[in-house]
Design a protein around this motif. Structure first.
Motif, PDB file in Angstrom:
ATOM      1  N   GLU A 312       0.848  -1.189  -0.145  1.00 26.25           N
ATOM      2  CA  GLU A 312      -0.097  -0.189   0.040  1.00 26.25           C
ATOM      3  C   GLU A 312       0.746   1.428   0.010  1.00 26.25           C
ATOM      4  O   GLU A 312       0.459   2.302  -0.790  1.00 26.25           O
ATOM      5  N   ARG A 313       1.893   1.303   0.608  1.00 22.38           N
ATOM      6  CA  ARG A 313       2.851   2.407   0.617  1.00 22.38           C
ATOM      7  C   ARG A 313       3.497   2.648  -0.487  1.00 22.38           C
ATOM      8  O   ARG A 313       3.737   3.719  -1.093  1.00 22.38           O
ATOM      9  N   LEU A 314       3.952   1.607  -1.255  1.00 21.95           N
ATOM     10  CA  LEU A 314       4.724   1.684  -2.485  1.00 21.95           C
ATOM     11  C   LEU A 314       3.575   2.261  -3.460  1.00 21.95           C
ATOM     12  O   LEU A 314       3.990   3.003  -4.562  1.00 21.95           O
ATOM     13  N   ARG A 315       2.522   1.784  -3.529  1.00 22.93           N
ATOM     14  CA  ARG A 315       1.236   2.242  -4.575  1.00 22.93           C
ATOM     15  C   ARG A 315       1.176   3.772  -4.301  1.00 22.93           C
ATOM     16  O   ARG A 315       0.948   4.321  -5.527  1.00 22.93           O
ATOM     17  N   SER A 316       1.457   4.270  -3.613  1.00 20.18           N
ATOM     18  CA  SER A 316       1.315   5.728  -3.256  1.00 20.18           C
ATOM     19  C   SER A 316       2.528   6.421  -3.588  1.00 20.18           C
ATOM     20  O   SER A 316       2.439   7.752  -3.693  1.00 20.18           O
ATOM     21  N   ARG A 317       3.743   5.691  -3.981  1.00 22.33           N
ATOM     22  CA  ARG A 317       5.046   6.713  -4.133  1.00 22.33           C
ATOM     23  C   ARG A 317       4.864   6.835  -5.864  1.00 22.33           C
ATOM     24  O   ARG A 317       4.332   6.252  -6.436  1.00 22.33           O
ATOM     25  N   ARG A 318       5.480   7.983  -6.000  1.00 23.72           N
ATOM     26  CA  ARG A 318       5.614   8.594  -7.505  1.00 23.72           C
ATOM     27  C   ARG A 318       6.239   7.583  -8.399  1.00 23.72           C
ATOM     28  O   ARG A 318       5.967   7.462  -9.610  1.00 23.72           O
ATOM     29  N   GLU A 319       7.293   6.906  -8.151  1.00 22.89           N
ATOM     30  CA  GLU A 319       8.006   5.936  -8.764  1.00 22.89           C
ATOM     31  C   GLU A 319       7.326   5.039  -9.513  1.00 22.89           C
ATOM     32  O   GLU A 319       7.485   4.455 -10.388  1.00 22.89           O
ATOM     33  N   PHE A 320       6.108   4.590  -8.522  1.00 22.36           N
ATOM     34  CA  PHE A 320       5.278   3.568  -9.111  1.00 22.36           C
ATOM     35  C   PHE A 320       3.855   3.825  -9.430  1.00 22.36           C
ATOM     36  O   PHE A 320       2.994   3.092  -9.777  1.00 22.36           O
ATOM     37  N   ALA A 321       3.865   4.987  -9.838  1.00 18.78           N
ATOM     38  CA  ALA A 321       2.555   5.803 -10.520  1.00 18.78           C
ATOM     39  C   ALA A 321       1.875   4.898 -11.501  1.00 18.78           C
ATOM     40  O   ALA A 321       0.611   4.616 -11.662  1.00 18.78           O
ATOM     41  N   VAL A 388      11.717  -0.902  -8.823  1.00 15.94           N
ATOM     42  CA  VAL A 388      11.156  -0.138  -9.778  1.00 15.94           C
ATOM     43  C   VAL A 388      10.974  -1.034 -11.223  1.00 15.94           C
ATOM     44  O   VAL A 388      10.064  -1.095 -11.883  1.00 15.94           O
TER      45      VAL A 388
END
Length: 501
Positions: A312-321, A388
């Motif tokens: 859930e935290r990774l999904r909110s990061r710009r790199e994984f948009a 990524v």
């Protein structure tokens, strides 16, 4: 006119099915333009044109199974040469049948001869290894009879009245037939029931896929009463002959439904599905693996709450948009890291050389269920990728696999495989090792379950999954397999421990 023959696109291809044509008769093509898609034993492959020119004829129809080396398309490349095959409205040069000649086959499967505007052959190109061939008897004056000792000629009965509207073709509209071809006997009109062919006569009229189905089911086409227009044996005729007179014909939409449930079978008690393509290769590979590699499977149940929170935290990061982030991504990374401690997992048993080959790279395979069967494409050098980059590679890989467009090169060279049975709600299983590898891990469904907190002794609700690792016990002992599985589970339970690897 140049004929493009079906090539071997790699890994010993012997036959392929025409899935779709990207060109039609009269189109202009350039070199490397995609002309069609074929389904091999592993995937769907696009074929580029080796010639530039105008498409004169499509020699095989969609759905036909053709052998490597069979002409599939005729292209006018401007050389001025005339093809020996007949085309509607084209003249054909006579052939001297008294001169020694190489073995040849006569193709009468053009649109005018077959009665199909799409050029579908009712008989197909009959190879010598498909059983004895029969020659039509039209009298002693037949040139093919006199030249039979010098020239091997495979005559195909391809005349069928009808066209787009299944109307008889007037003689004036028929394509000219080479002088050395034997004219097949006229088929009965559509209104008259056609009798099965008897010995000495031409083979019954049927399209190549129908002939292959009859061969697979063990049905002699000569014993099948045709129901198609012009005395053509249909797929339903073959299936009825295989299952008895009371069998309900297979519904026409069956092929579009893939592998239907009972409700989608149109009331039929049985439906026979030919084993071909990807499914045939998968069956052979899995059988070989199961009976050559001694499989050992170990299980572990893991609290993956921390992994789900990380996702859930990774999904909110710009790199994984623009990337798909799932627990599978974390598992893939965990497997790659755990191999650093247990490199024997990333190896294979070379029986011929009597050696165990350890790999210094990880080509991470992801087992993907597709409408055509199970395929295992792999991410090349997954161990050298960032999280990524790995997310992007996994997304591309799964999307391509589901579209059925995975190329053979993308499935070659795998070193370790993940099978995600959890997407079907399955807790776990005993996966079979992919040939050429030594281990495979099954990722079960992530569910909310009661879990005992070891620190407090309280029962809490946690996200829990089960992992199952199968490995080749010829060279991977239980300690190595257990170590690897425990390391993967440890990273999923606490992703921060990945810093220790």
């Amino acid at each position: 006119m140049a004929e493009f023959k079906l090539p071997d696109v790699g890994e010993g291809l012997t036959e392929a099915e025409i899935v779709s044509w990207k060109v039609k008769e009269g189109d202009n093509v350039e070199i490397n333009d995609v002309i069609c898609e074929i389904e091999t034993a592993k995937s769907i492959v696009e074929l580029p044109s080796p010639y530039a020119g105008t498409v004169q004829r499509l020699l095989v129809a969609v759905g036909d199974m053709v052998e490597v080396g069979t002409p599939i398309i005729a292209i006018d490349d401007g050389t001025g040469e005339v093809s020996t095959g007949s085309t509607s409205g084209a003249s054909v040069e006579p052939v001297d049948i008294t001169a020694p000649a190489e073995p040849m086959e006569i193709d009468l499967s053009n649109p005018a001869a077959s009665g199909s505007k799409e050029g579908e052959s009712l008989v197909g190109r009959i190879k010598a290894d498909r059983g004895p061939q029969r020659r039509a008897r039209r009298g002693s004056a037949s040139p093919s009879t006199e030249a039979g000792a010098q020239t091997q000629m495979q005559v195909q009965g391809a005349f069928s009245p009808g066209g787009a509207q299944s109307q008889p073709v007037a003689p004036a509209d028929e394509a000219p037939v080479p002088a050395h071809a034997v004219e097949p006997s006229a088929a009965p009109p559509p209104s008259a029931p056609a009798e099965p062919a008897t010995a000495g006569e031409l083979q019954p009229l049927a399209k190549p896929p129908v002939r292959k189905l009859a061969k697979d089911l063990g049905v002699d086409l000569r014993s099948v009463a045709p129901s198609g227009a012009g005395g053509v044996v249909t797929r339903e005729d073959v299936q009825a002959a295989a299952s008895g007179p009371e069998r309900t014909p297979m519904p026409a939409a069956y092929e579009d439904l893939g592998r239907p449930g009972v409700a989608a079978m149109g009331g039929a008690r049985e439906v026979r599905e030919p084993i071909k393509g990807v499914r045939k290769m998968m069956a052979a590979a899995m059988s070989a693996s199961a009976f050559t590699s001694p499989h050992v499977t170990e299980w572990i149940t893991v609290d993956v709450t921390a992994t789900m929170q990380l996702v859930e935290r990774l999904r909110s990061r710009r790199e994984f948009a623009d990337l798909k982030v799932s627990p599978l991504l974390v598992l893939a990374r965990a497997c790659v890291l755990a191999m650093r401690r247990t490199p024997v997992i990333n190896s294979y048993w070379d029986e011929a050389a009597g050696e165990v080959v350890l790999k210094g790279y990880v080509n991470l395979g992801i087992a993907a269920a597709t409408p055509r069967g199970l395929v295992v494409p792999n991410v090349k050098d997954a161990d050298a990728m960032s999280l990524v980059e790995l997310a992007g590679a996994l997304g591309d890989l799964t999307a391509t696999a589901r579209d059925g467009r995975t190329q053979p090169a993308e499935m070659a060279g795998g070193t370790f495989t993940i099978t995600n049975v959890g997407v079907f709600g399955v807790d776990a299983g005993t996966p079979i090792i992919n040939p050429g590898e030594s281990a495979i891990i099954a990722f079960g469904a992530v569910n909310k379950r009661p879990w005992v907190d070891e620190a407090t002794g309280e029962i809490v609700v946690r996200d829990v999954t089960t992992l199952a690792l199968s490995f080749d016990h010829r060279h991977i002992d239980g300690a190595a397999g257990s170590q690897f599985l425990a390391d993967v589970a440890g990273i999923l339970a606490d992703p921060g421990t990945a810093l220790l690897f």
